[in-house]
Design a protein around this motif. Structure first.
Motif, PDB file in Angstrom:
ATOM      1  N   UNK A   1       0.611  -1.295   0.157  1.00  0.00           N
ATOM      2  CA  UNK A   1      -0.387  -0.361   0.491  1.00  0.00           C
ATOM      3  C   UNK A   1       0.508   1.275  -0.304  1.00  0.00           C
ATOM      4  N   UNK A   2       0.502   2.203  -1.129  1.00  0.00           N
ATOM      5  CA  UNK A   2       1.166   3.429  -0.518  1.00  0.00           C
ATOM      6  C   UNK A   2       0.027   4.108  -1.296  1.00  0.00           C
ATOM      7  N   UNK A   3       0.682   5.836  -1.320  1.00  0.00           N
ATOM      8  CA  UNK A   3      -1.038   6.728  -1.440  1.00  0.00           C
ATOM      9  C   UNK A   3      -0.192   8.073  -1.603  1.00  0.00           C
ATOM     10  N   UNK A   4      -0.842   8.453  -2.988  1.00  0.00           N
ATOM     11  CA  UNK A   4      -0.615   9.933  -3.706  1.00  0.00           C
ATOM     12  C   UNK A   4      -1.347  10.876  -1.952  1.00  0.00           C
ATOM     13  N   UNK A   5      -1.074  12.522  -2.227  1.00  0.00           N
ATOM     14  CA  UNK A   5      -1.461  13.237  -1.225  1.00  0.00           C
ATOM     15  C   UNK A   5      -2.884  13.603  -1.086  1.00  0.00           C
ATOM     16  N   UNK A   6      -3.126  13.834  -2.410  1.00  0.00           N
ATOM     17  CA  UNK A   6      -4.781  14.398  -3.097  1.00  0.00           C
ATOM     18  C   UNK A   6      -5.496  12.806  -2.353  1.00  0.00           C
ATOM     19  N   UNK A   7      -5.274  11.871  -2.555  1.00  0.00           N
ATOM     20  CA  UNK A   7      -5.661  10.397  -2.009  1.00  0.00           C
ATOM     21  C   UNK A   7      -5.994  10.365  -0.357  1.00  0.00           C
ATOM     22  N   UNK A   8      -6.338  11.314  -0.276  1.00  0.00           N
ATOM     23  CA  UNK A   8      -6.655  11.199   1.372  1.00  0.00           C
ATOM     24  C   UNK A   8      -8.201  10.852   1.454  1.00  0.00           C
ATOM     25  N   UNK A   9      -8.415  12.408   0.621  1.00  0.00           N
ATOM     26  CA  UNK A   9      -9.977  12.464   0.728  1.00  0.00           C
ATOM     27  C   UNK A   9     -11.039  10.856  -0.260  1.00  0.00           C
TER      28      UNK A   9
END
Length: 871
Positions: free
Chosen positions: A320-328
């Motif tokens: 799992x990893x994420x991008x900043x804009x994906x927090x919502x």
């Protein structure tokens, strides 16, 4: 592949992610900006991928300094990899019993997922710190003894092109790179289990749940090509078919996203239209962010697409990893995902180490400040261009307060591999500096670094140690880490959090039957399946009682179901062919089960047996009564006429014929089988020879009335006795020969009746059986012919007409017996034979003796010598 993320950023209102400027302005990225350095006697370098760098296409219409303007996308969860490396180094340095008087340091650079930045980071390791002059270090200060790279496999060969020249040990913690050159591979040390184990794990998982109709999306690189070459043929060999095999869109580092978006849209349509409920997503770490955005592709398609849940299977390199804009963004696409993860244990102190991180105290860690801004959506004052907008970072924010959709503080498998890699270097260094490995010429650290550092490869290859949580780490003869994989099920919640549940494992050190273990009841399936194990088939299974039939032009997993042929069964799902039951069993109506046949024979306990024996006894009684009447009235003309002795013999033969039917009823045994046909044929021979004797004497008597007839000497008792004895003895002789050559014996007929085993008598020699039948047929024909010729002779007591009629009845019965017998099966064949014996015998009894009994009992006036003389 992160192009899709760029598009979503634009569409979601976040028009840019530039880490060093305010708002949406574009700033230049300083060289070596995103680095982390911790000094030490031995430097463990790291070339890690934390950012994706997107550039405008270079069209040479502007100054080169303006052409190379980049935008950065921070993979937030990947920052844990750096923290794991730093934590391991600090933990070793704080332990005074490890590497006495020497310390470990680290020099971490970013590869930005690109070859050019990987080359740059590699060459920086060969330069004096702060001065980019490759292949020149003014002294041994800050010399890297090893380099760790990841999480993507494709950056490792780029690093090797530079560092292999110096034989520097290179450690990998993500997916293993494909190394064809054995010499080049000697400097690689993979802290990622053998990928073939993972392939076997995926295969066993599919076979366990009987998922044979799947989709596949692979990475368009050597790692994906290796999976296609190694896994696909193996899967096909094990009966697994692919509804589709697609490649993920190739990575692009350009802001021109139209082409990539079109490829992702096509792929998404293929996925949603596929009938496969299980899809393998065999890609790299960064594809996780694309996977997370799959539900939103429907918003950008002109054609309506019905979104369907799928069971996604992902390899260990896809953490799992994420991008900043994906927090919502929602995380429901991860719900029910089954992933493989490097087997790991929780490391004591690591979580506390993360929670104590403070960007204001870690001045040397520029990455921490960048991460802090992106994770907490704030800015540090010195980086703000407009102090009146945005939220300021205080440094007091806590990582534990971040939702897991932003940053998961739980130690990941890849971070665990980095931790182990650092300790492996530490154990290798300790082995090299131990007294038994030192030589006289080595006097210090500088000598080791400048002349002997390449020898660290040997010690890394041969190390075997227990890490701080007690797990043993070592390499096998192929250079693969002897550890396995955990099978993890992801469960998401509406509040943007998720949990990972371990549901199985792949343990290469276990026995073959425990290599793969799974706890299916602990798996949470995607919502659409209502917590029922999904099926993934090209078509419905063929139920038991049916067999598969291949559909021309389609994969072998697609087939029609045909019912089994008559007499065959299939007792399992998707049977390739039907088979016959054993001889003592028969198929049920559904043709999916073999039932034990019932042993049967014509018994006295069933209505048919009772009826036949009752009829036999009744006719036997009638025959005895007739015999009694004839004996009582033996002096009357009717009894005396036509040879009284032959009449008695015929009646006794008819009585025995009725009684011989009892040999055919009941369970066959050796005695019954020996006596059935021989007794029946002999008795019938006597009866028929008596009839033949009677008719012959009548014919000869009338022929002898002519003057000077030579036939007078043949008329008399001797002639009758000779006929009876010759015919009877001939049949008896045939029976003796039959018994001597191949006698009948008890047998079981398992084939005539589908549901029964019929106990019967086997004739033994079929030739001898038909011989006695032919002899009986011959006697019958001759008797009928003689009686027929004598039927009109004038005599009041002439019985040739009755004999002719009786023989006609006898022949009719046995002629009709043949087709009836051949068309009857089982115990009813015996019943038909008994019926024929009774009917033919009763015909002889009734047709020959009923007229005589009528005269003797009811018309005694006709039973006189005067009537005979008158005639």
């Amino acid at each position: 592949m992160v192009v899709m993320a760029i598009l979503s950023i634009l569409l979601s209102g976040a028009t840019c992610l530039i880490l060093h400027t305010k708002g949406c302005s574009v700033g230049k990225l300083p060289l070596n900006k995103h680095k982390y350095f911790l000094p030490g006697d031995f430097i463990m370098a790291g070339i890690l991928s934390q950012f994706y760098m997107i550039s405008d296409p270079v069209d040479f219409t502007r100054h080169p300094s303006e052409e190379l303007v980049d935008e950065l996308i921070f993979f937030l969860q990947n920052y844990q990899h750096i923290m794991a490396l730093v934590f391991a180094v600090k933990e070793i340095n704080e332990n005074k019993h490890i590497l006495s008087n020497m310390s470990l340091g680290t020099d971490i650079s970013n590869s930005y997922f690109m070859a050019r930045w990987t080359y740059l980071a590699s060459m920086e390791l060969l330069s004096t710190r702060g001065r980019f002059i490759p292949n020149y270090k003014c002294d041994a200060k800050d010399w890297a003894v090893s380099a760790i790279a990841g999480p993507n496999s494709h950056i490792c060969p780029f690093m090797a092109n530079i560092l292999n020249v110096y034989k520097m040990p290179q450690l990998t913690y993500g997916s293993s790179p494909l190394i064809d050159d054995k010499i080049q591979g000697a400097f690689f040390h993979r802290f990622f289990p053998n990928a073939d184990q993972q392939i076997m794990g995926i295969l066993k998982l599919l076979l366990y749940f009987r998922w044979i109709w799947i989709g596949l999306i692979s990475q368009p690189d050597k790692s994906g090509e290796r999976f296609l070459q190694n896994a696909v043929p193996l899967f096909l060999q094990k009966g697994i078919c692919f509804d589709f095999m697609e490649e993920m869109a190739k990575e692009t580092f350009s802001n021109d996203i139209a082409g990539a978006f079109k490829e992702f849209s096509k792929m998404y349509i293929i996925i949603m239209k596929s009938t496969a409920n299980v899809i393998i997503l065999y890609c790299e770490n960064q594809v996780t962010v694309i996977f997370r955005m799959l539900p939103y592709f429907t918003e950008f398609e002109d054609i309506p697409i019905v979104r369907k849940d799928k069971v996604w299977i992902m390899p260990a390199q896809m953490e799992f990893t994420s991008l900043p804009f994906q927090k919502t963004r929602r995380m429901e696409v991860f719900h029910g995902v089954i992933t493989f993860s490097i087997s790991s244990k929780e490391i004591s102190g690591f979580n506390k180490f993360l929670q104590m991180r403070n960007p204001t105290s870690e001045v040397e860690d520029h990455l921490m400040r960048v991460f802090w801004e992106e994770a907490f959506e704030c800015s540090f004052p010195k980086d703000k261009l407009d102090k009146d907008t945005g939220m300021l970072c205080t440094g007091e924010e806590k990582l534990k307060n971040l939702p897991k959709s932003v940053f998961d503080t739980t130690l990941t498998g890849q971070s665990y591999s980095i931790y182990n890699a650092v300790y492996a270097v530490r154990h290798a260094l300790q082995a090299m500096f131990s007294p038994k490995h030192r030589t006289r010429g080595e006097v210090g650290r500088e000598t080791f670094l400048t002349h002997k550092a390449w020898q660290l490869n040997h010690y890394l290859r041969t190390i075997s140690f227990n890490n701080t949580v007690g797990q043993k780490l070592s390499f096998n003869e192929n250079g693969d880490l002897e550890t396995g994989f955990d099978i993890v099920n992801w469960v998401t919640f509406p509040n943007q959090t998720f949990t990972k549940v371990k549901v199985g494992k792949i343990d290469p050190t276990a026995s073959p039957n425990k290599l793969f273990t799974i706890s299916a009841q602990d798996i949470t399936w995607p919502a659409m399946f209502n917590q029922v194990q999904p099926l993934s088939l090209c078509n419905d299974n063929c139920c038991a009682g049916y067999r598969k039939m291949k559909i021309e032009g389609k994969p072998f997993c697609c087939y029609d179901c045909l019912p089994c042929a008559k007499g065959k069964i299939s007792n399992q799902m998707d049977a390739v062919d039907c088979f016959y039951c054993s001889k003592d069993q028969y198929p049920n109506n559904a043709q999916n089960l073999c039932i034990q046949k019932e042993v049967t024979f014509l018994s006295y306990n069933e209505p048919l047996g009772v009826t036949l024996t009752t009829v036999s006894l009744s006719f036997s009684v009638i025959t005895i009564l007739v015999l009694g009447i004839f004996i009582k009235k033996q002096e009357t003309p009717v009894v005396k006429a036509n040879n009284r002795n032959l009449t008695y013999t015929l009646l006794i033969a008819l009585l025995l014929s009725f009684l011989c039917t009892f040999l055919f009823v009941g369970k066959p045994d050796q005695v019954k089988c020996l006596m059935q046909q021989t007794t029946f044929s002999t008795i019938f021979s006597i009866a028929l020879s008596c009839i033949l004797g009677k008719t012959t004497i009548v014919v000869l008597a009338f022929m002898a009335t002519k003057p000077d007839s030579k036939l007078r000497k043949w008329v008399g008792k001797k002639m009758a006795i000779s006929i009876v004895l010759s015919c009877s003895l001939s049949q008896f002789t045939i029976c003796l020969v039959w018994l001597a050559i191949s006698p009948p014996f008890p047998d079981s007929d398992m084939h005539s009746m589908a549901e029964e085993i019929v106990l019967q008598c086997n004739a033994g020699s079929t030739t001898m059986f038909y011989t006695i039948l032919c002899f009986l047929g011959l006697l019958t024909a001759v008797s009928f012919l003689v009686a027929f010729l004598a039927r009109k002779l004038p005599d009041c007591f002439n019985e040739t007409r009755f004999i002719t009629f009786s023989m006609l009845v006898f022949c009719s019965v046995w002629i009709s017996f043949v087709p009836t017998y051949l068309n009857t099966k089982g115990k009813y064949m015996v019943a038909v034979e008994i019926f024929s014996i009774l009917a033919s015998t009763a015909g002889l009894l009734g047709c020959i003796f009923s007229p005589k009994c009528y005269i003797i009992i009811l018309r005694p006036d006709l039973n006189t010598k005067g009537c005979l003389i008158k005639k």
